[in-house]
Design a protein around this motif. Structure first.
Motif, mmCIF file in Angstrom:
data_model
loop_
_atom_site.group_PDB
_atom_site.id
_atom_site.type_symbol
_atom_site.label_atom_id
_atom_site.label_comp_id
_atom_site.label_asym_id
_atom_site.label_seq_id
_atom_site.Cartn_x
_atom_site.Cartn_y
_atom_site.Cartn_z
ATOM 1 N N TRP A 128 -39.791 64.392 -53.508
ATOM 2 C CA TRP A 128 -39.329 64.276 -54.935
ATOM 3 C C TRP A 128 -39.276 62.980 -55.310
ATOM 4 O O TRP A 128 -39.789 62.866 -56.697
ATOM 5 C CB TRP A 128 -38.161 64.879 -54.711
ATOM 6 C CG TRP A 128 -37.277 65.234 -56.064
ATOM 7 C CD1 TRP A 128 -36.220 64.186 -56.513
ATOM 8 C CD2 TRP A 128 -37.530 66.006 -56.955
ATOM 9 N NE1 TRP A 128 -35.817 64.676 -57.733
ATOM 10 C CE2 TRP A 128 -36.645 65.622 -57.781
ATOM 11 C CE3 TRP A 128 -38.394 67.177 -57.143
ATOM 12 C CZ2 TRP A 128 -36.398 66.450 -59.235
ATOM 13 C CZ3 TRP A 128 -38.144 67.924 -58.445
ATOM 14 C CH2 TRP A 128 -37.367 67.358 -59.466
ATOM 15 N N HIS A 129 -39.065 61.957 -54.723
ATOM 16 C CA HIS A 129 -38.732 60.640 -55.442
ATOM 17 C C HIS A 129 -40.246 60.004 -55.880
ATOM 18 O O HIS A 129 -40.245 59.551 -56.697
ATOM 19 C CB HIS A 129 -38.178 59.535 -54.338
ATOM 20 C CG HIS A 129 -38.162 58.238 -54.976
ATOM 21 N ND1 HIS A 129 -37.091 57.893 -55.828
ATOM 22 C CD2 HIS A 129 -39.049 57.211 -54.518
ATOM 23 C CE1 HIS A 129 -37.532 56.553 -56.104
ATOM 24 N NE2 HIS A 129 -38.135 56.076 -55.492
ATOM 25 N N LYS A 130 -41.370 60.550 -55.029
ATOM 26 C CA LYS A 130 -42.703 59.970 -55.362
ATOM 27 C C LYS A 130 -43.210 60.753 -56.430
ATOM 28 O O LYS A 130 -43.678 60.136 -57.341
ATOM 29 C CB LYS A 130 -43.639 60.300 -54.051
ATOM 30 C CG LYS A 130 -43.402 59.364 -52.867
ATOM 31 C CD LYS A 130 -43.718 57.760 -53.334
ATOM 32 C CE LYS A 130 -43.584 57.077 -52.097
ATOM 33 N NZ LYS A 130 -43.578 55.681 -52.546
ATOM 34 N N LEU A 131 -42.774 61.947 -56.784
ATOM 35 C CA LEU A 131 -43.278 62.722 -57.694
ATOM 36 C C LEU A 131 -42.383 62.538 -59.017
ATOM 37 O O LEU A 131 -43.000 62.642 -60.137
ATOM 38 C CB LEU A 131 -43.030 64.269 -57.522
ATOM 39 C CG LEU A 131 -44.102 64.813 -56.341
ATOM 40 C CD1 LEU A 131 -43.656 66.226 -56.170
ATOM 41 C CD2 LEU A 131 -45.591 64.687 -56.862
ATOM 42 N N THR A 132 -41.128 62.154 -59.026
ATOM 43 C CA THR A 132 -40.278 62.024 -60.310
ATOM 44 C C THR A 132 -39.733 60.757 -60.392
ATOM 45 O O THR A 132 -39.219 60.319 -61.447
ATOM 46 C CB THR A 132 -39.080 63.110 -60.208
ATOM 47 O OG1 THR A 132 -38.360 62.797 -58.941
ATOM 48 C CG2 THR A 132 -39.614 64.414 -59.914
ATOM 49 N N GLY A 133 -39.743 59.781 -59.339
ATOM 50 C CA GLY A 133 -38.844 58.452 -59.440
ATOM 51 C C GLY A 133 -37.450 58.661 -59.256
ATOM 52 O O GLY A 133 -36.908 57.595 -59.528
ATOM 53 N N LYS A 134 -36.935 59.789 -58.951
ATOM 54 C CA LYS A 134 -35.781 60.060 -58.742
ATOM 55 C C LYS A 134 -35.272 60.307 -57.525
ATOM 56 O O LYS A 134 -35.889 60.725 -56.728
ATOM 57 C CB LYS A 134 -34.960 61.112 -59.996
ATOM 58 C CG LYS A 134 -35.341 61.205 -60.964
ATOM 59 C CD LYS A 134 -34.953 62.418 -61.977
ATOM 60 C CE LYS A 134 -35.340 61.999 -63.657
ATOM 61 N NZ LYS A 134 -34.663 63.186 -64.290
ATOM 62 N N SER A 135 -33.976 59.899 -56.990
ATOM 63 C CA SER A 135 -33.618 60.148 -55.713
ATOM 64 C C SER A 135 -32.523 61.118 -55.911
ATOM 65 O O SER A 135 -31.854 61.174 -56.700
ATOM 66 C CB SER A 135 -32.870 58.602 -55.012
ATOM 67 O OG SER A 135 -33.849 57.543 -55.200
#
Length: 178
Positions: free
Chosen positions: A115-122
């Protein structure tokens, strides 16, 4: 060793450990592939012979154990700018004794990483269970020097990226200026 020092134990040879370690190495350049299990030193001082205990999380959950009872090689990482006292580490560790092992966090870590790699959000599920990395990172937070934001699942590489080579005494010291 000092209270609050983080120990990284050499990785075992189980299929799960080898697979997860291989995946971590593929995606995280700061992970050197050597260690896997983490713990924190709780040291009880004795004028003649210090006795080292660690707080760690294993399949039975969070516990304190004599360091001598944990087999294997380990490396010592000094995280804290100001070394916490034995009592501070003990009180933080004691508040977590008996908490269950967090097997679900492995799945959560993988999903959150993608998810972080796709959206930049944690994002992260914060519960009352701990695997060894979660426990070590949580202890650092309780003792006043968090390794990362609470919204991110802990990875061993998140700790290791703050270090280069060990000092002459074999202890790894932070290189990030903290």
């Amino acid at each position: 060793m000092l209270p609050g020092d983080i120990l990284v134990f050499k990785k075992g040879n189980s299929l799960v450990t080898r697979l997860l370690s291989w995946l971590l190495q593929k995606f995280e350049p700061d992970y050197d592939g050597w260690g896997w299990h983490t713990a924190m030193v709780v040291m009880f001082r004795n004028p003649i012979d210090p006795v080292y205990y660690i707080v760690h999380s294993v399949d039975k959950g969070v516990s304190i154990a004599p360091l001598d009872d944990v087999p294997g090689e380990y490396r010592v990482y000094r995280w804290f700018t100001d070394t916490p006292t034995d009592k501070e580490v003990w009180l933080a560790a004691n508040s977590l004794i008996g908490k269950p092992y967090d097997i679900d966090a492995y799945f959560g870590t993988i999903v959150a990483y993608i998810w972080h790699k796709l959206t930049g959000k944690s994002w992260r599920v914060i519960d009352d269970e701990f695997h060894c990395w979660e426990l070590t990172f949580w202890m650092c937070r309780l003792l006043g020097e968090p390794i990362q934001p609470m919204t991110k699942y802990p990875l061993l590489s998140d700790l290791l990226k703050h270090y280069d080579e060990p000092s002459e005494d074999g202890i790894y010291r932070r290189t990030d200026g903290r």
